[in-house]
Design a protein around this motif. Structure first.
Motif, short mmCIF file in Angstrom:
data_model
loop_
_atom_site.label_atom_id
_atom_site.label_comp_id
_atom_site.label_asym_id
_atom_site.label_seq_id
_atom_site.Cartn_x
_atom_site.Cartn_y
_atom_site.Cartn_z
N THR A 1 1.00 -1.28 -0.20
CA THR A 1 0.04 0.05 -0.09
C THR A 1 0.94 1.15 0.08
O THR A 1 1.94 1.43 0.67
N VAL A 2 0.44 2.23 -0.67
CA VAL A 2 1.02 3.62 -0.72
C VAL A 2 0.04 4.46 -0.38
O VAL A 2 -1.09 4.34 -0.70
N THR A 3 0.52 5.77 0.20
CA THR A 3 -0.43 6.69 0.56
C THR A 3 0.11 7.96 -0.17
O THR A 3 1.07 8.53 -0.13
N PHE A 4 -1.08 8.62 -0.80
CA PHE A 4 -0.57 9.94 -1.39
C PHE A 4 -1.62 10.96 -0.56
O PHE A 4 -2.68 10.78 -0.33
N SER A 5 -1.14 11.94 -0.22
CA SER A 5 -1.53 13.31 0.63
C SER A 5 -2.44 13.95 -0.29
O SER A 5 -3.19 14.96 0.45
N ASN A 6 -2.04 14.21 -1.37
CA ASN A 6 -2.50 15.10 -2.25
C ASN A 6 -2.94 14.51 -3.61
O ASN A 6 -2.75 13.18 -3.93
N PRO A 7 -3.97 14.96 -4.45
CA PRO A 7 -4.35 14.55 -5.84
C PRO A 7 -3.07 14.33 -6.64
O PRO A 7 -2.19 14.97 -6.50
N LEU B 1 5.16 9.73 -5.94
CA LEU B 1 5.12 9.80 -4.78
C LEU B 1 6.16 10.69 -4.24
O LEU B 1 5.85 11.36 -3.27
N SER B 2 7.27 11.00 -5.05
CA SER B 2 8.55 12.16 -4.75
C SER B 2 7.60 13.53 -4.95
O SER B 2 7.96 14.13 -4.10
N THR C 1 5.29 18.30 -2.21
CA THR C 1 4.16 19.15 -2.11
C THR C 1 4.03 19.21 -0.62
O THR C 1 3.46 20.28 0.05
N ASN C 2 4.26 17.99 0.27
CA ASN C 2 4.08 18.22 1.64
C ASN C 2 5.29 18.67 2.52
O ASN C 2 4.99 19.19 3.64
N GLY C 3 6.27 18.63 1.91
CA GLY C 3 7.51 19.09 2.51
C GLY C 3 8.06 17.52 3.27
O GLY C 3 8.97 18.08 4.14
#
Length: 104
Positions: A9-15, A80-81, A86-88
């Motif tokens: 599983t991978v998690t994206f915090s943004n679209p 992912l990068s 984007t999140n820092g």
């Protein structure tokens, strides 16, 4: 030919976007399926990645529908990068990039 499949599983915090597919995918958790084949003729066990898929769940009129989208390891790593930039911070699973648990 011996094959194995692994899930992570991978998690994206943004679209985010994946090359070759229209539109943004929403932030959230995504399952990654990696298929590999056993390399023959070696004195040790080694596998070569043959396919990488991202599981995308349908929304709205397509709710309940699941789609496996073909992607590449490099496209997934790049998405992912970008999300981490984007999140820092980088809070993403690296498991999809180096799977360790074989499915039966």
């Amino acid at each position: 030919m011996n094959m194995r499949s692994t899930r992570s599983t991978v998690t994206f915090s943004n679209p985010f976007i994946l090359p070759g597919y229209p539109g943004d995918l929403p932030a959230g958790d995504y399952e990654v399926l990696v298929e590999e084949e056993l390399l023959q003729g070696l004195s040790f066990e080694a596998y070569r990645r043959t396919a990488t898929y991202l599981t995308v769940r349908g929304k709205g009129a397509h709710a309940g529908r699941t789609e496996l989208r073909v992607t590449t390891e490099s496209d997934l790593k790049e998405a992912l990068s970008r999300d981490a930039t984007t999140n820092g911070t980088n809070n993403h699973s690296e498991a999809a990039l180096s799977p360790q648990e074989a499915l039966k």
